[in-house]
Design an enzyme around this catalytic site. Structure first.
Site, mmCIF file in Angstrom:
data_model
loop_
_atom_site.group_PDB
_atom_site.id
_atom_site.type_symbol
_atom_site.label_atom_id
_atom_site.label_comp_id
_atom_site.label_asym_id
_atom_site.label_seq_id
_atom_site.Cartn_x
_atom_site.Cartn_y
_atom_site.Cartn_z
ATOM 1 N N CYS A 6 0.844 -1.205 0.000
ATOM 2 C CA CYS A 6 0.000 0.000 0.000
ATOM 3 C C CYS A 6 0.874 1.249 0.000
ATOM 4 O O CYS A 6 0.554 2.239 -0.682
ATOM 5 C CB CYS A 6 -0.924 0.009 1.208
ATOM 6 S SG CYS A 6 -2.364 -1.083 1.056
ATOM 7 N N ASP A 29 10.382 -6.301 -8.826
ATOM 8 C CA ASP A 29 10.700 -6.885 -7.522
ATOM 9 C C ASP A 29 12.084 -6.409 -7.083
ATOM 10 O O ASP A 29 13.014 -6.342 -7.879
ATOM 11 C CB ASP A 29 10.659 -8.421 -7.618
ATOM 12 C CG ASP A 29 10.570 -9.078 -6.263
ATOM 13 O OD1 ASP A 29 9.535 -9.689 -5.956
ATOM 14 O OD2 ASP A 29 11.554 -8.973 -5.481
ATOM 15 N N GLY A 92 5.295 -19.524 0.862
ATOM 16 C CA GLY A 92 6.349 -18.517 0.917
ATOM 17 C C GLY A 92 5.859 -17.088 0.811
ATOM 18 O O GLY A 92 6.646 -16.179 0.537
ATOM 19 N N HIS A 99 -0.366 -10.117 -4.666
ATOM 20 C CA HIS A 99 0.557 -9.748 -5.751
ATOM 21 C C HIS A 99 0.767 -10.946 -6.655
ATOM 22 O O HIS A 99 0.870 -12.079 -6.199
ATOM 23 C CB HIS A 99 1.897 -9.223 -5.223
ATOM 24 C CG HIS A 99 2.536 -10.092 -4.188
ATOM 25 N ND1 HIS A 99 2.146 -10.108 -2.872
ATOM 26 C CD2 HIS A 99 3.549 -10.996 -4.282
ATOM 27 C CE1 HIS A 99 2.882 -10.965 -2.190
ATOM 28 N NE2 HIS A 99 3.741 -11.524 -3.032
ATOM 29 N N HIS A 101 3.369 -12.512 -9.151
ATOM 30 C CA HIS A 101 4.744 -12.509 -9.648
ATOM 31 C C HIS A 101 4.713 -12.810 -11.148
ATOM 32 O O HIS A 101 4.015 -13.744 -11.578
ATOM 33 C CB HIS A 101 5.565 -13.614 -8.984
ATOM 34 C CG HIS A 101 5.815 -13.442 -7.520
ATOM 35 N ND1 HIS A 101 6.979 -12.910 -7.020
ATOM 36 C CD2 HIS A 101 5.055 -13.750 -6.444
ATOM 37 C CE1 HIS A 101 6.924 -12.902 -5.687
ATOM 38 N NE2 HIS A 101 5.768 -13.412 -5.317
HETATM 39 P P1 5GP Z 1 5.982 -13.166 -1.651
HETATM 40 O O1 5GP Z 1 7.158 -13.828 -0.988
HETATM 41 O O2 5GP Z 1 5.080 -12.522 -0.623
HETATM 42 O O3 5GP Z 1 5.241 -13.999 -2.638
HETATM 43 O O4 5GP Z 1 6.605 -11.996 -2.527
HETATM 44 C C1 5GP Z 1 6.941 -10.746 -2.005
HETATM 45 C C2 5GP Z 1 7.936 -10.142 -2.952
HETATM 46 O O5 5GP Z 1 8.054 -8.767 -2.633
HETATM 47 C C3 5GP Z 1 9.331 -10.759 -2.860
HETATM 48 O O6 5GP Z 1 9.684 -11.301 -4.122
HETATM 49 C C4 5GP Z 1 10.206 -9.592 -2.443
HETATM 50 O O7 5GP Z 1 11.476 -9.604 -3.059
HETATM 51 C C5 5GP Z 1 9.389 -8.386 -2.852
HETATM 52 N N1 5GP Z 1 9.620 -7.217 -2.039
HETATM 53 C C6 5GP Z 1 9.717 -7.173 -0.678
HETATM 54 N N2 5GP Z 1 9.910 -5.919 -0.263
HETATM 55 C C7 5GP Z 1 9.947 -5.140 -1.386
HETATM 56 C C8 5GP Z 1 10.133 -3.740 -1.592
HETATM 57 O O8 5GP Z 1 10.302 -2.940 -0.671
HETATM 58 N N3 5GP Z 1 10.117 -3.313 -2.873
HETATM 59 C C9 5GP Z 1 9.930 -4.162 -3.929
HETATM 60 N N4 5GP Z 1 9.950 -3.622 -5.152
HETATM 61 N N5 5GP Z 1 9.751 -5.481 -3.773
HETATM 62 C C10 5GP Z 1 9.756 -5.964 -2.514
HETATM 63 ZN ZN ZN Z 2 -1.784 -3.265 1.237
#
Ligand code: 5GP
Ligand code: ZN
Length: 113
Positions: A6, A29, A92, A99, A101
């Site tokens: 957010c 990312d 994970g 989101h 990916h």
């Molecule tokens: P999840 O593990 O929840 O599926 O993916 C979260 C993703 O957010 C990870 O791939 C991580 O690298 C990315 N991420 C975490 N913090 C940040 C941030 O501050 N900026 C950006 N651009 N990506 C982030």
């Molecule tokens: Zn949010």
């Protein structure tokens, strides 16, 4: 506002944004796992896939079609790319704002680790 994504959506925290409209935002990312690693997120705060309701169907369609458009722009539509929603701990998920990916630019293994 405590949710990281957010805060990125509002511009409070910087990110390398690649697309935005009234419903979705896409940004690179911070820890890319492939040459293309974009996150497509809804502007609305939805924590996980478990929280999707019927009223979100068009939004989820827009997210997936945006992922395809970004992959196509970068020339990965033919060679292939991967779209992933991680949901909760064992998958994970680390950021609890929905989101998608979008990963491309290298060969990927199956099953995922
Ligand atoms: P999840 O593990 O929840 O599926 O993916 C979260 C993703 O957010 C990870 O791939 C991580 O690298 C990315 N991420 C975490 N913090 C940040 C941030 O501050 N900026 C950006 N651009 N990506 C982030
Ligand atoms: Zn949010």
């Amino acid at each position: 506002m405590s949710c990281l994504f957010c805060r990125i959506i509002s511009g409070e925290i910087p990110a390398s944004k690649v697309y935005e409209d009234d419903r979705v935002v896409a940004f690179n990312d911070i820890n890319p796992q492939a040459p293309m690693h974009v996150l497509v997120v809804p502007r609305a705060h939805i924590a996980t896939v478990n929280d999707l309701a019927e009223g979100h169907d068009a939004l989820v369609g827009a997210m997936l079609r945006r992922a395809a458009a970004i992959a196509r722009e970068r020339g990965y539509d033919g060679s292939g790319y991967r779209t992933v929603f991680n949901c909760n701990a064992q998958a994970g998920q680390s950021v609890f704002h929905l989101h998608l990916h979008v990963l491309g630019g290298r060969a990927m293994a199956w099953p995922p680790g």
